[in-house]
Design a protein around this motif. Structure first.
Motif, PDB file in Angstrom:
ATOM      1  N   GLY A  24      27.747  25.222  57.643  1.00  0.00           N
ATOM      2  CA  GLY A  24      28.386  24.524  58.733  1.00  0.00           C
ATOM      3  C   GLY A  24      29.595  25.410  59.487  1.00  0.00           C
ATOM      4  O   GLY A  24      30.003  24.861  60.453  1.00  0.00           O
ATOM      5  N   CYS A  25      29.902  26.529  59.199  1.00  0.00           N
ATOM      6  CA  CYS A  25      31.113  27.217  59.518  1.00  0.00           C
ATOM      7  C   CYS A  25      30.776  27.500  61.294  1.00  0.00           C
ATOM      8  O   CYS A  25      31.619  27.312  61.879  1.00  0.00           O
ATOM      9  N   PRO A  26      29.589  28.024  61.619  1.00  0.00           N
ATOM     10  CA  PRO A  26      29.729  28.094  62.961  1.00  0.00           C
ATOM     11  C   PRO A  26      29.795  26.686  64.128  1.00  0.00           C
ATOM     12  O   PRO A  26      30.332  27.009  65.145  1.00  0.00           O
ATOM     13  N   TRP A  27      29.734  25.715  63.436  1.00  0.00           N
ATOM     14  CA  TRP A  27      29.864  24.525  64.067  1.00  0.00           C
ATOM     15  C   TRP A  27      31.250  23.966  64.124  1.00  0.00           C
ATOM     16  O   TRP A  27      31.762  22.767  64.291  1.00  0.00           O
ATOM     17  N   LEU A  28      32.276  24.847  63.695  1.00  0.00           N
ATOM     18  CA  LEU A  28      33.495  24.352  63.560  1.00  0.00           C
ATOM     19  C   LEU A  28      34.229  24.392  64.928  1.00  0.00           C
ATOM     20  O   LEU A  28      33.738  25.217  65.911  1.00  0.00           O
ATOM     21  N   SER A  30      36.190  25.276  68.349  1.00  0.00           N
ATOM     22  CA  SER A  30      36.521  26.689  68.675  1.00  0.00           C
ATOM     23  C   SER A  30      37.959  26.864  68.760  1.00  0.00           C
ATOM     24  O   SER A  30      38.235  27.943  68.877  1.00  0.00           O
ATOM     25  N   ALA A  31      38.876  25.953  68.464  1.00  0.00           N
ATOM     26  CA  ALA A  31      40.294  26.378  68.168  1.00  0.00           C
ATOM     27  C   ALA A  31      40.323  27.085  66.670  1.00  0.00           C
ATOM     28  O   ALA A  31      41.358  27.767  66.640  1.00  0.00           O
ATOM     29  N   VAL A  32      39.340  26.939  65.931  1.00  0.00           N
ATOM     30  CA  VAL A  32      39.400  27.938  64.726  1.00  0.00           C
ATOM     31  C   VAL A  32      38.900  29.122  64.857  1.00  0.00           C
ATOM     32  O   VAL A  32      38.271  29.303  65.937  1.00  0.00           O
ATOM     33  N   SER A  33      39.683  30.257  64.567  1.00  0.00           N
ATOM     34  CA  SER A  33      39.458  31.602  64.696  1.00  0.00           C
ATOM     35  C   SER A  33      37.949  32.019  64.479  1.00  0.00           C
ATOM     36  O   SER A  33      37.259  31.281  63.721  1.00  0.00           O
ATOM     37  N   SER A  34      37.348  32.855  65.295  1.00  0.00           N
ATOM     38  CA  SER A  34      35.980  33.208  65.130  1.00  0.00           C
ATOM     39  C   SER A  34      35.913  34.006  63.745  1.00  0.00           C
ATOM     40  O   SER A  34      34.571  33.861  63.295  1.00  0.00           O
ATOM     41  N   TRP A  35      37.002  34.460  63.240  1.00  0.00           N
ATOM     42  CA  TRP A  35      36.448  35.265  62.097  1.00  0.00           C
ATOM     43  C   TRP A  35      35.976  34.046  60.893  1.00  0.00           C
ATOM     44  O   TRP A  35      35.228  34.278  60.072  1.00  0.00           O
ATOM     45  N   ILE A  36      36.668  32.867  61.132  1.00  0.00           N
ATOM     46  CA  ILE A  36      36.291  31.747  59.998  1.00  0.00           C
ATOM     47  C   ILE A  36      35.244  31.052  60.283  1.00  0.00           C
ATOM     48  O   ILE A  36      34.388  30.446  59.696  1.00  0.00           O
ATOM     49  N   ARG A  37      34.816  31.257  61.734  1.00  0.00           N
ATOM     50  CA  ARG A  37      33.627  30.376  62.075  1.00  0.00           C
ATOM     51  C   ARG A  37      32.277  31.378  61.989  1.00  0.00           C
ATOM     52  O   ARG A  37      31.266  30.812  61.548  1.00  0.00           O
TER      53      ARG A  37
END
Length: 103
Positions: A24-28, A30-37
């Motif tokens: 599910g990380c890619p669907w976090l 966009s405010a979340v850092s790209s490293w976390i997504r």
């Protein structure tokens, strides 16, 4: 003082849940850092493999113990297997679709 009980399968279960949760990380947002997504996507298969190996080791340690609860180890193996099979199937499908389109 109680004697150590050995492996109980909890580590396998936590690794399996973590690996499946990484889907599910890619669907976090966009405010979340790209490293976390994006970065956890690369860890799905290795963490799934660790869950399966840990679960199999826990089941081997529980062999012969009638009172042992094997549900956590089995659930970790099942979740780890899902975390291995799904990405491999998606990559195989993408390769097939691309070769069919451009081949």
């Amino acid at each position: 003082m109680t004697a150590p009980q050995g492996r109980t399968g909890t580590c396998s279960l936590l690794l399996g849940v973590g690996a499946v949760a990484m889907f599910g990380c890619p669907w976090l947002p966009s405010a979340v850092s790209s490293w976390i997504r994006i970065f956890p996507v690369y860890l799905i298969v290795p963490v799934g493999i660790c869950a399966v190996v840990s679960g199999v080791g826990a089941l081997r340690d529980m062999r012969g113990k009638e009172e042992a609860d094997r549900h956590r180890a089995r659930a970790g193996i099942a979740l780890g297997s899902v975390a291995i099979v799904v990405p491999v199937a998606v990559v195989a499908w993408a390769c097939w679709a691309l070769s069919d389109t451009y081949g």
